[in-house]
Design an enzyme around this catalytic site. Structure first.
Site, mmCIF file in Angstrom:
data_model
loop_
_atom_site.group_PDB
_atom_site.id
_atom_site.type_symbol
_atom_site.label_atom_id
_atom_site.label_comp_id
_atom_site.label_asym_id
_atom_site.label_seq_id
_atom_site.Cartn_x
_atom_site.Cartn_y
_atom_site.Cartn_z
ATOM 1 N N ASN A 9 0.883 -1.067 -0.150
ATOM 2 C CA ASN A 9 -0.082 -0.027 -0.105
ATOM 3 C C ASN A 9 1.024 1.149 0.181
ATOM 4 O O ASN A 9 1.510 1.477 1.283
ATOM 5 C CB ASN A 9 -0.848 -0.101 1.163
ATOM 6 C CG ASN A 9 -1.525 1.294 1.373
ATOM 7 O OD1 ASN A 9 -1.671 1.959 0.447
ATOM 8 N ND2 ASN A 9 -2.189 1.477 2.862
ATOM 9 N N LYS A 11 0.062 4.255 -0.273
ATOM 10 C CA LYS A 11 -0.397 5.503 0.441
ATOM 11 C C LYS A 11 -0.008 6.830 -0.462
ATOM 12 O O LYS A 11 -0.177 6.573 -1.849
ATOM 13 C CB LYS A 11 0.076 5.562 1.909
ATOM 14 C CG LYS A 11 0.000 4.471 2.759
ATOM 15 C CD LYS A 11 0.227 4.610 4.143
ATOM 16 C CE LYS A 11 0.364 3.588 4.815
ATOM 17 N NZ LYS A 11 -0.030 3.760 6.205
ATOM 18 N N HIS A 95 -9.524 1.128 4.489
ATOM 19 C CA HIS A 95 -8.467 1.427 5.079
ATOM 20 C C HIS A 95 -8.696 2.235 6.353
ATOM 21 O O HIS A 95 -9.526 3.186 6.544
ATOM 22 C CB HIS A 95 -7.193 1.732 4.286
ATOM 23 C CG HIS A 95 -5.749 1.763 4.885
ATOM 24 N ND1 HIS A 95 -5.564 2.853 5.879
ATOM 25 C CD2 HIS A 95 -4.889 1.003 4.908
ATOM 26 C CE1 HIS A 95 -4.284 2.460 6.155
ATOM 27 N NE2 HIS A 95 -3.796 1.562 5.612
ATOM 28 N N GLU A 97 -6.965 4.621 7.620
ATOM 29 C CA GLU A 97 -6.730 6.143 7.200
ATOM 30 C C GLU A 97 -8.132 6.607 6.655
ATOM 31 O O GLU A 97 -8.323 7.803 6.693
ATOM 32 C CB GLU A 97 -5.424 6.400 6.602
ATOM 33 C CG GLU A 97 -4.150 6.194 7.374
ATOM 34 C CD GLU A 97 -3.101 5.435 6.643
ATOM 35 O OE1 GLU A 97 -2.843 5.312 5.354
ATOM 36 O OE2 GLU A 97 -2.076 4.892 7.333
ATOM 37 N N GLU A 167 -5.762 -4.825 10.388
ATOM 38 C CA GLU A 167 -4.728 -3.853 10.731
ATOM 39 C C GLU A 167 -4.969 -3.462 11.844
ATOM 40 O O GLU A 167 -5.870 -2.279 11.804
ATOM 41 C CB GLU A 167 -4.786 -3.026 9.361
ATOM 42 C CG GLU A 167 -4.397 -3.621 8.150
ATOM 43 C CD GLU A 167 -3.763 -2.679 7.311
ATOM 44 O OE1 GLU A 167 -2.613 -2.961 6.789
ATOM 45 O OE2 GLU A 167 -4.438 -1.597 6.969
ATOM 46 N N GLY A 173 1.769 2.195 10.686
ATOM 47 C CA GLY A 173 2.959 3.404 10.544
ATOM 48 C C GLY A 173 3.748 3.690 11.711
ATOM 49 O O GLY A 173 4.265 4.995 12.000
ATOM 50 N N SER A 212 2.984 -2.145 10.326
ATOM 51 C CA SER A 212 4.399 -2.154 10.596
ATOM 52 C C SER A 212 5.349 -3.671 10.237
ATOM 53 O O SER A 212 6.003 -3.953 10.983
ATOM 54 C CB SER A 212 4.774 -1.957 12.019
ATOM 55 O OG SER A 212 4.389 -0.343 12.210
ATOM 56 N N GLY A 234 4.522 1.325 4.610
ATOM 57 C CA GLY A 234 5.928 1.823 4.637
ATOM 58 C C GLY A 234 6.898 1.027 4.136
ATOM 59 O O GLY A 234 7.544 1.598 3.119
HETATM 60 C C1 PEP Z 1 -0.901 0.014 5.805
HETATM 61 O O1 PEP Z 1 -0.946 1.147 5.211
HETATM 62 O O2 PEP Z 1 -1.784 -0.611 5.707
HETATM 63 C C2 PEP Z 1 0.156 -0.404 6.810
HETATM 64 C C3 PEP Z 1 -0.092 -1.530 7.376
HETATM 65 O O3 PEP Z 1 0.935 0.571 7.042
HETATM 66 P P1 PEP Z 1 2.473 0.047 7.879
HETATM 67 O O4 PEP Z 1 3.050 -1.153 7.072
HETATM 68 O O5 PEP Z 1 3.331 1.327 7.255
HETATM 69 O O6 PEP Z 1 2.319 0.138 9.005
#
Ligand code: PEP
Length: 249
Positions: A9, A11, A95, A97, A167, A173, A212, A234
């Site tokens: 992803n 983003k 998601h 966000e 998630e 993040g 993460s 990320g």
């Molecule tokens: C995500 O954006 O779905 C995600 C899991 O981000 P990160 O891996 O950066 O925590």
């Protein structure tokens, strides 16, 4: 046997030149494996670039969101059918966000899930609790509510061919990952929840973990029996990290 997936992803990141280099590295190194799918979800303007760079590779692509509407006076929206025209296979829906920053409700997410499927995209439904909800002991209640909103609107059969991603919001993040045992407990609960209605649908449903994930912790997460891969934020922007996660699948 259900599929196992690693989905990136991106983003709100990227640029034509930067994407070019990342996509070239991924296309060169992602091997084809039966039952395993590697994909990246990119900002809408880069769908065309993803298609031209990945169409002869082992990597699929998709969007991070779609409109719940199909067409009409909805300025700024992008429909699932438009995304599908670029050869996309996946779209994320719900998601955290989108839910938190853009105030998407469970009902809106359920509509987006349906729109994606009608356009031939595979929706990746994201569910997860905030830290306050976890601390209050509400994790399962929250993720089941988010899942049930989709089942109520689209029917349980809509989960056939779809993907679920757990998630925890507190792990996205932040550098803080759920332990394999913590994540597995929620994945198992989600699968049992679906199995209480239809064991076959539950057994075939890939449930990804996101939050993460890095190449250093992917293998221990993916070793859990109900963790069928990862949704990667990320670390999907760094070829070496993303390829390391794919290798751990
Ligand atoms: C995500 O954006 O779905 C995600 C899991 O981000 P990160 O891996 O950066 O925590």
């Amino acid at each position: 046997m259900r599929n196992r997936l690693v989905i990136g992803n991106w983003k709100l990141n990227g640029g034509l030149a930067q994407n070019e280099s990342l996509l070239a590295k991924l296309a060169a190194d992602v091997d084809g494996r039966i039952g395993c799918i590697c994909a990246v979800t990119v900002p809408f303007p880069y769908l065309s670039q993803a298609k031209s760079r990945l169409q002869h590779s082992g990597i699929a692509w998709g969007s991070q969101d779609v409109s719940r509407f199909e067409s009409g006076a909805y300025t700024g929206e992008v429909s699932a059918a438009m995304v599908a025209e670029f050869g996309a296979k996946f779209t994320l829906v719900g998601h955290s966000e989108r839910r938190v920053i853009f105030c998407e409700t469970d009902a809106v997410v359920a509509q987006k899930f349906g729109s994606a499927q009608r356009a031939g995209l595979t929706p990746v439904l994201c569910v997860g609790e905030t830290l306050a909800e976890r601390d209050a002991g509400l994790t399962e209640q929250v993720v089941m509510r988010q899942l049930d909103a989709v089942i109520a609107a689209q029917g349980l059969a809509a989960l056939v061919g779809a993907v679920l991603a757990y998630e925890p919001v507190w792990a996205i993040g932040t550098g803080r990952t759920a332990s394999p045992a913590e994540a597995e407990a929620v994945h198992l609960a989600l699968r049992q929840h679906v199995a209480s209605v239809d064991a076959q649908v539950a057994g075939d449903l890939p449930i990804l973990y996101g939050g993460s994930v890095k190449k250093s912790n992917a293998a221990e997460l993916f070793a859990m029996p109900n963790i069928d891969g990862g949704l990667i934020g990320g670390a999907s922007l760094v070829a070496e990290e993303f390829l390391g996660i794919w290798a751990a699948l």
